[in-house]
Design a protein around this motif. Structure first.
Motif, PDB file in Angstrom:
ATOM      1  N   ALA A 116       0.813  -1.219   0.000  1.00  8.95           N
ATOM      2  CA  ALA A 116       0.000   0.000   0.000  1.00  8.95           C
ATOM      3  C   ALA A 116       0.843   1.263   0.000  1.00  8.95           C
ATOM      4  N   ARG A 117       2.152   1.133   0.217  1.00  5.93           N
ATOM      5  CA  ARG A 117       3.032   2.302   0.336  1.00  5.93           C
ATOM      6  C   ARG A 117       3.805   2.492  -0.971  1.00  5.93           C
ATOM      7  N   PRO A 118       3.444   3.481  -1.777  1.00 11.92           N
ATOM      8  CA  PRO A 118       4.082   3.684  -3.087  1.00 11.92           C
ATOM      9  C   PRO A 118       5.588   3.906  -3.011  1.00 11.92           C
ATOM     10  N   VAL A 119       6.056   4.494  -1.900  1.00 10.25           N
ATOM     11  CA  VAL A 119       7.482   4.765  -1.796  1.00 10.25           C
ATOM     12  C   VAL A 119       8.297   3.474  -1.752  1.00 10.25           C
ATOM     13  N   PHE A 120       7.696   2.388  -1.275  1.00 11.37           N
ATOM     14  CA  PHE A 120       8.395   1.105  -1.201  1.00 11.37           C
ATOM     15  C   PHE A 120       8.070   0.185  -2.382  1.00 11.37           C
ATOM     16  N   ALA A 121       6.873   0.326  -2.929  1.00  3.61           N
ATOM     17  CA  ALA A 121       6.446  -0.553  -4.028  1.00  3.61           C
ATOM     18  C   ALA A 121       6.900   0.023  -5.362  1.00  3.61           C
ATOM     19  N   THR A 122       8.188  -0.150  -5.657  1.00  3.28           N
ATOM     20  CA  THR A 122       8.746   0.374  -6.907  1.00  3.28           C
ATOM     21  C   THR A 122       9.454  -0.744  -7.663  1.00  3.28           C
TER      22      THR A 122
END
Length: 372
Positions: free
Chosen positions: A232-238
């Motif tokens: 759910a956290r875009p900063v980590f899901a890259t």
């Protein structure tokens, strides 16, 4: 035979005749499963394996004999020889039945179509008659994911029945043996048909963009899964953090799972160990027809998570499907070791393995899936 589809596709494209040896029955600790194949062309080039090396030489010579002339398909059995340690046989103690037949690609264009589907990554099933009347032995029928068929001049008596069963095996991603005919309404002759399947890759859904997910996505891809990492956290899901994943998604886990496609081969791995993500995700995952659901966390986390799931109304029969703490007890510490532990549990669960050292058990090493 689809295990050597790349080479067969080339040979078919060149209209190059070849002999095909297919494992059609196994017993004991035979090293390779039903459907595995070896092929030999007119120049003596060989591809594939039927025994991992034990009887390859004898099968190669049999292929050469069948390929020399217009020989009919023939079955041969190979097993362990107690009288002569150097005789052709399987030192593992198992037995193999091999069907050897000559293939002329110009007369079987559907084989080219099937191999093309495999090399292009499209689902396809190939049905092969392995026992029945001599005039039908070795005949084939290909079935695509949309249910359409192409046959090798096998006639209509058994096509509909086999196509339906081949389609079911294709959807399940399984190679298996089916029996058809034997009655006036289908085919008067009883036939044993081996259905080879090349399904789309099974899915591994990893929830939680953590270091363990990076290692698990790599081993999941190595095992042939189509891997998705979701957080759910875009900063980590890259994508940069997970180069081995086929897809990286920034979304709430339960929302993504509700909207995506899953089947009985799907593995769901929950690595977040955060209740606000885990509870709605696991509540949904445990109600779906997926093959495996595992969740990371300590035993205390697991106990608390079960309490929360029960409070939301998850029935006990669903909770019994949960593998938590996730993975086998390998003494793992690093993300890489933990990924091996998780992958090992998924493999053991898929094939109904015990997860114990083979040296602790007796009997056959290789388990056989029941025929459909």
């Amino acid at each position: 035979m689809l295990n050597i589809a790349d080479t067969l596709h080339t040979w078919c494209g060149e209209a190059r005749p070849f002999a095909l040896a297919t494992v059609v029955q196994v017993s004991g600790s035979a090293p390779l499963p039903v459907g595995t194949a070896l092929a030999v062309d007119l120049d003596g080039n060989v591809v594939g394996s039927v025994s991992g090396g034990c009887v390859e030489g004898a099968v190669y010579e049999l292929c050469r004999q069948v390929l020399k002339g217009d020989e009919p398909p023939t079955r041969a059995r190979f097993g362990y020889s107690d009288n002569d340690a150097f005789a052709v046989g399987l030192t593992c103690g198992g037995e193999l039945d091999i069907l050897v037949q000559r293939i002329d690609p110009t007369g079987q264009p559907h084989l080219t179509t099937a191999c093309d589907a495999v090399t292009s990554g499209r689902p396809v099933a190939m049905a092969q008659i392995i026992d029945g009347p001599d005039e039908l032995l070795g005949r084939t029928l290909s079935v695509t994911s949309d249910g359409s068929t192409e046959d090798g001049a096998v006639g209509d008596d058994w096509e509909g029945s086999v196509a339906a069963q081949a389609g079911a095996l294709l959807r399940a991603g399984r190679t298996g043996l089916v029996e058809v005919g034997g009655d006036a309404n289908t085919c008067p002759e009883r036939l044993s048909v081996l259905v080879h399947t090349h399904a789309s890759r099974p899915r591994m859904l990893i929830f939680g963009a953590v270091d363990f997910a990076g290692a698990l996505s790599e081993i999941g891809r190595f095992l042939g899964y189509q891997v998705t990492v979701c957080d759910a956290r875009p900063v980590f899901a890259t994508p940069d953090r997970f180069p081995h994943a086929d897809e990286v998604v920034a979304n709430w886990p339960h929302r993504y799972l509700a909207a995506t496609d899953v089947d009985a081969r799907t593995a769901v791995c929950v690595l977040t160990h955060d209740a606000k993500f885990d509870v709605p995700l696991l509540r949904l995952a445990l109600s779906m027809p997926v093959g495996y659901v595992g969740a990371m966390g300590s035993r205390r986390t697991h106990t608390h998570r079960l309490e929360l799931l029960r409070e939301t109304g998850v029935p006990e029969e669903h909770l019994a499907r949960l593998h938590s703490p996730i993975g086998l007890d390998l003494g793992a510490h690093t993300p890489e070791e933990t990924a091996i532990s998780i992958a090992a549990e998924i493999v053991a669960h898929t094939h109904r393995g015990s997860g114990t050292p083979l040296s602790w058990s007796t009997g056959p090493i290789h388990r056989r899936r029941a025929a459909a």
